[in-house]
Design a protein around this motif. Structure first.
Motif, PDB file in Angstrom:
ATOM      1  N   ARG A   1       7.594   2.794   7.874  1.00 59.98           N
ATOM      2  CA  ARG A   1       6.170   3.799   9.322  1.00 59.98           C
ATOM      3  C   ARG A   1       7.407   4.552  10.139  1.00 59.98           C
ATOM      4  NH1 ARG A   1       4.488  -1.752  13.143  1.00 59.98           N
ATOM      5  NH2 ARG A   1       6.216  -1.235  13.846  1.00 59.98           N
ATOM      6  N   ASP A   2       6.451   5.234  10.414  1.00 55.14           N
ATOM      7  CA  ASP A   2       7.014   6.236  11.696  1.00 55.14           C
ATOM      8  C   ASP A   2       7.838   5.519  12.576  1.00 55.14           C
ATOM      9  OD1 ASP A   2       8.010   8.140  13.299  1.00 55.14           O
ATOM     10  OD2 ASP A   2       6.675   9.693  12.358  1.00 55.14           O
ATOM     11  N   SER A   3       8.857   5.424  13.700  1.00 53.77           N
ATOM     12  CA  SER A   3       8.872   4.493  14.679  1.00 53.77           C
ATOM     13  C   SER A   3       8.271   5.159  15.844  1.00 53.77           C
ATOM     14  CB  SER A   3      10.746   4.327  14.527  1.00 53.77           C
ATOM     15  OG  SER A   3      10.932   5.757  15.268  1.00 53.77           O
ATOM     16  N   LYS A   4       7.789   6.471  15.754  1.00 55.38           N
ATOM     17  CA  LYS A   4       7.391   6.660  17.048  1.00 55.38           C
ATOM     18  C   LYS A   4       5.733   6.889  17.099  1.00 55.38           C
ATOM     19  CE  LYS A   4       8.396  11.059  16.400  1.00 55.38           C
ATOM     20  NZ  LYS A   4       8.415  11.046  14.950  1.00 55.38           N
ATOM     21  N   ASP A   5       4.845   6.093  15.570  1.00 57.84           N
ATOM     22  CA  ASP A   5       3.638   6.103  15.393  1.00 57.84           C
ATOM     23  C   ASP A   5       3.473   4.302  14.949  1.00 57.84           C
ATOM     24  OD1 ASP A   5       1.129   5.714  15.493  1.00 57.84           O
ATOM     25  OD2 ASP A   5       0.934   8.020  13.626  1.00 57.84           O
ATOM     26  N   PRO A   6       3.976   3.437  15.429  1.00 57.23           N
ATOM     27  CA  PRO A   6       3.576   2.417  14.995  1.00 57.23           C
ATOM     28  C   PRO A   6       2.379   1.485  14.344  1.00 57.23           C
ATOM     29  CG  PRO A   6       4.610   1.465  16.978  1.00 57.23           C
ATOM     30  CD  PRO A   6       4.224   3.620  16.729  1.00 57.23           C
ATOM     31  N   ALA A   7       1.576   2.015  14.582  1.00 53.81           N
ATOM     32  CA  ALA A   7      -0.262   1.756  14.746  1.00 53.81           C
ATOM     33  C   ALA A   7      -0.705   3.256  13.180  1.00 53.81           C
ATOM     34  CB  ALA A   7      -1.082   1.710  15.966  1.00 53.81           C
ATOM     35  N   GLY A   8       0.129   3.640  12.992  1.00 55.04           N
ATOM     36  CA  GLY A   8      -0.306   4.938  12.078  1.00 55.04           C
ATOM     37  C   GLY A   8       0.045   4.301  10.633  1.00 55.04           C
ATOM     38  N   PRO A   9       0.104   4.961  10.160  1.00 59.31           N
ATOM     39  CA  PRO A   9      -0.311   4.656   8.302  1.00 59.31           C
ATOM     40  C   PRO A   9       1.003   4.267   8.146  1.00 59.31           C
ATOM     41  CG  PRO A   9       0.089   7.419   8.882  1.00 59.31           C
ATOM     42  CD  PRO A   9      -0.261   6.739   9.822  1.00 59.31           C
ATOM     43  N   ALA A  10       1.510   3.872   7.217  1.00 61.43           N
ATOM     44  CA  ALA A  10       2.859   2.691   6.417  1.00 61.43           C
ATOM     45  C   ALA A  10       2.479   3.367   5.270  1.00 61.43           C
ATOM     46  CB  ALA A  10       2.472   1.429   6.291  1.00 61.43           C
ATOM     47  N   LEU A  11       3.747   3.792   4.798  1.00 62.49           N
ATOM     48  CA  LEU A  11       4.026   4.061   3.009  1.00 62.49           C
ATOM     49  C   LEU A  11       4.235   3.258   1.996  1.00 62.49           C
ATOM     50  CD1 LEU A  11       4.784   7.536   2.997  1.00 62.49           C
ATOM     51  CD2 LEU A  11       3.148   7.118   2.412  1.00 62.49           C
ATOM     52  N   VAL A  12       3.672   2.222   1.713  1.00 69.90           N
ATOM     53  CA  VAL A  12       4.461   0.815   1.124  1.00 69.90           C
ATOM     54  C   VAL A  12       5.612   1.466  -0.763  1.00 69.90           C
ATOM     55  CG1 VAL A  12       3.988  -1.499  -0.223  1.00 69.90           C
ATOM     56  CG2 VAL A  12       3.176  -0.045   1.316  1.00 69.90           C
ATOM     57  N   PHE A  13       6.892   1.069  -0.985  1.00 67.82           N
ATOM     58  CA  PHE A  13       6.479   1.393  -2.291  1.00 67.82           C
ATOM     59  C   PHE A  13       7.444  -0.096  -3.386  1.00 67.82           C
ATOM     60  CE2 PHE A  13       7.922   4.711   0.509  1.00 67.82           C
ATOM     61  CZ  PHE A  13       7.750   5.543   0.041  1.00 67.82           C
ATOM     62  N   SER A  14       7.677   0.157  -4.515  1.00 69.78           N
ATOM     63  CA  SER A  14       8.085  -1.031  -5.451  1.00 69.78           C
ATOM     64  C   SER A  14       9.200  -1.485  -4.844  1.00 69.78           C
ATOM     65  CB  SER A  14       7.691  -0.601  -6.596  1.00 69.78           C
ATOM     66  OG  SER A  14       8.944   0.313  -7.913  1.00 69.78           O
ATOM     67  N   GLN A  15       9.833  -2.257  -4.956  1.00 71.77           N
ATOM     68  CA  GLN A  15      11.087  -2.894  -5.102  1.00 71.77           C
ATOM     69  C   GLN A  15      12.329  -1.459  -6.065  1.00 71.77           C
ATOM     70  OE1 GLN A  15      12.469  -4.903  -2.283  1.00 71.77           O
ATOM     71  NE2 GLN A  15      14.544  -3.793  -2.890  1.00 71.77           N
ATOM     72  N   GLU A  16      11.707  -1.487  -6.779  1.00 73.33           N
ATOM     73  CA  GLU A  16      12.482  -0.787  -8.050  1.00 73.33           C
ATOM     74  C   GLU A  16      12.453   0.605  -7.335  1.00 73.33           C
ATOM     75  OE1 GLU A  16      10.023  -2.563  -8.531  1.00 73.33           O
ATOM     76  OE2 GLU A  16      11.150  -4.399  -9.469  1.00 73.33           O
ATOM     77  N   ALA A  17      11.518   1.613  -6.595  1.00 75.93           N
ATOM     78  CA  ALA A  17      11.829   2.809  -6.395  1.00 75.93           C
ATOM     79  C   ALA A  17      12.530   2.887  -4.826  1.00 75.93           C
ATOM     80  CB  ALA A  17      10.362   3.354  -6.441  1.00 75.93           C
ATOM     81  N   TRP A  18      12.562   1.838  -3.868  1.00 75.89           N
ATOM     82  CA  TRP A  18      13.313   1.696  -2.882  1.00 75.89           C
ATOM     83  C   TRP A  18      14.323   1.704  -2.791  1.00 75.89           C
ATOM     84  CZ3 TRP A  18      12.744   3.629   1.836  1.00 75.89           C
ATOM     85  CH2 TRP A  18      13.359   3.316   2.735  1.00 75.89           C
ATOM     86  N   THR A  19      14.916   0.916  -4.283  1.00 80.66           N
ATOM     87  CA  THR A  19      16.286   0.828  -4.431  1.00 80.66           C
ATOM     88  C   THR A  19      16.470   1.139  -4.598  1.00 80.66           C
ATOM     89  OG1 THR A  19      15.833  -1.922  -4.906  1.00 80.66           O
ATOM     90  CG2 THR A  19      17.957  -0.827  -5.555  1.00 80.66           C
TER      91      THR A  19
END
Length: 69
Positions: free
Chosen positions: A37-55
């Motif tokens: 998530r964007d630290s400027k907008d903690p209540a805003g949307p979040a993107l979620v990735f698989s552990q493999e994609a993030w790695t």
């Protein structure tokens, strides 16, 4: 693919390189995935990735595959 995870109680953190400002990406491990998530907008949307994609992304950044900042 859409990944639905519960972000309530997520332990968000940001890089120590970011200093005290809120101009960065925060990440949180959740249910075997990595949420971002964007630290400027903690209540805003979040993107979620698989552990493999993030790695793969982190390895690419470390290897310089995305060019200079």
């Amino acid at each position: 693919m859409n990944i639905a995870v519960d972000l309530n109680g997520a332990q968000w953190r940001k890089s120590t390189y970011s200093g005290m400002e809120n101009n960065c990406l925060e990440v949180a491990p959740v249910e075997g995935h990595v949420a971002t998530r964007d630290s400027k907008d903690p209540a805003g949307p979040a993107l979620v990735f698989s552990q493999e994609a993030w790695t793969a992304f982190v390895c690419g950044v470390t290897a310089g595959e995305f060019g200079a900042a």
